[in-house]
Scaffold this motif. Structure first.
Motif, PDB file in Angstrom:
ATOM      1  N   CYS A  98     -60.092  55.913  38.143  1.00 18.94           N
ATOM      2  CA  CYS A  98     -59.364  54.855  38.653  1.00 18.94           C
ATOM      3  C   CYS A  98     -58.548  55.135  39.863  1.00 18.94           C
ATOM      4  N   GLU A 129     -48.427  47.914  34.295  1.00 17.81           N
ATOM      5  CA  GLU A 129     -49.550  48.073  33.750  1.00 17.81           C
ATOM      6  C   GLU A 129     -50.882  47.718  34.624  1.00 17.81           C
ATOM      7  N   SER A 143     -48.797  56.139  29.591  1.00 14.69           N
ATOM      8  CA  SER A 143     -49.992  56.219  28.638  1.00 14.69           C
ATOM      9  C   SER A 143     -51.177  55.538  29.110  1.00 14.69           C
ATOM     10  N   ARG A 144     -52.375  55.926  28.700  1.00 13.72           N
ATOM     11  CA  ARG A 144     -53.540  55.093  29.254  1.00 13.72           C
ATOM     12  C   ARG A 144     -54.326  55.027  27.890  1.00 13.72           C
ATOM     13  N   ASP A 145     -54.852  53.637  27.756  1.00 13.35           N
ATOM     14  CA  ASP A 145     -55.520  53.118  26.570  1.00 13.35           C
ATOM     15  C   ASP A 145     -54.968  53.488  25.302  1.00 13.35           C
ATOM     16  N   GLY A 146     -53.357  53.640  25.100  1.00 11.55           N
ATOM     17  CA  GLY A 146     -52.784  54.186  23.964  1.00 11.55           C
ATOM     18  C   GLY A 146     -52.523  55.372  23.902  1.00 11.55           C
ATOM     19  N   ARG A 147     -53.091  56.325  24.742  1.00 13.55           N
ATOM     20  CA  ARG A 147     -52.960  57.735  24.625  1.00 13.55           C
ATOM     21  C   ARG A 147     -51.782  58.355  25.807  1.00 13.55           C
ATOM     22  N   ASP A 176     -61.579  59.086  32.078  1.00  9.19           N
ATOM     23  CA  ASP A 176     -62.469  58.125  32.588  1.00  9.19           C
ATOM     24  C   ASP A 176     -62.068  56.831  31.581  1.00  9.19           C
ATOM     25  N   HIS A 232     -55.093  48.966  34.735  1.00 15.49           N
ATOM     26  CA  HIS A 232     -56.383  49.625  34.184  1.00 15.49           C
ATOM     27  C   HIS A 232     -56.248  50.269  32.943  1.00 15.49           C
ATOM     28  N   GLY A 233     -55.481  49.768  31.959  1.00 11.07           N
ATOM     29  CA  GLY A 233     -55.166  50.428  30.894  1.00 11.07           C
ATOM     30  C   GLY A 233     -53.881  51.406  30.906  1.00 11.07           C
ATOM     31  N   ILE A 234     -53.516  51.430  32.151  1.00 14.85           N
ATOM     32  CA  ILE A 234     -52.296  52.518  32.249  1.00 14.85           C
ATOM     33  C   ILE A 234     -51.038  51.898  32.133  1.00 14.85           C
TER      34      ILE A 234
END
Length: 217
Positions: free
Chosen positions: A206, A128, A142-146, A203, A130-132
């Motif tokens: 990163c 994990e 995933s990034r930020d749940g996406r 965005d 930067h939100g990844i």
């Protein structure tokens, strides 16, 4: 992860290589012991899948030489001999794991993945940054749940960058880690994959380019 498959049964060697590539590994193939020795001398592999009874140069000799060299490469030895004494002999010369033929392919992949983790700096299976979130078992990102739909090459490059934990990774290191020996070092393949990754990660940006040095996450 970079893997060398050393196996003289060409159909089996090509099948193993194809399957490992489907798990985002960069795979080279050698069909005899001499070719395997040459590749080990010039490339840095995480795992060597080694047929014990290789022509040209026996698998036992390759394994002993690799261990003596102090290389970080982990060895998964394959052989048609499945007896306990044979397995003990293979492990005693320096192999890290042993798999008798015929083998279950899913088990082979799992063992290669496990050895690959042991050849690198110990990290959890889910990375994990930067939100990844990168799951090395499921090959999912995933990034930020996406959820992100990455190609196997994009995934492999992102994993190398995440494992670096903020350190700069050169284009040469990315080529060595995520591509096989057929990659042309003078092409723009690394820049193309980095560009695609940036677009898919979205965005805020990163992946940063460090001029003259490489890339960092």
């Amino acid at each position: 992860m970079r893997v060398l498959v050393a196996e003289d049964e060409r159909d089996l060697a090509d099948l193993v290589a194809l399957g490992l590539r489907r798990h985002a590994m960069a795979v080279d193939v050698a069909y005899d012991g001499l070719a395997a020795s040459e590749r080990l001398a010039v490339n840095d592999y995480d795992v060597l899948v080694l047929d014990r009874d290789l022509p040209g140069r026996h698998g036992d000799v390759l394994c002993r030489d690799l261990v003596r060299s102090g290389a970080r490469t982990r060895v998964l030895m394959l052989t048609a001999a499945a007896s306990v004494p044979e397995r003990v002999a293979g492990l005693s010369i320096g192999a890290d794991d042993y798999l008798p033929k015929p083998f279950d392919y899913t088990e082979l992949v799992a063992r290669v993945q496990a050895l690959g983790r042991r050849s690198q700096v110990p990290l959890p299976p889910v990375l994990e940054r930067h939100g990844i979130v990168l799951d090395t078992h499921r090959l999912q990102v995933s990034r930020d749940g996406r959820f992100l739909r990455l190609s196997l090459k994009e995934y492999a490059v992102l994993e190398v960058l995440m494992r670096a934990n903020g350190s700069v990774v050169s284009a040469e290191t990315l080529l060595e880690s995520a591509w096989d020996e057929h990659a042309d070092p003078f092409t723009t393949v690394v820049r193309v994959i980095i560009s695609r990754l940036r677009a898919k990660l979205g965005d805020p940006p990163c992946i940063r380019t460090v001029p003259g040095a490489g890339y960092l996450l």
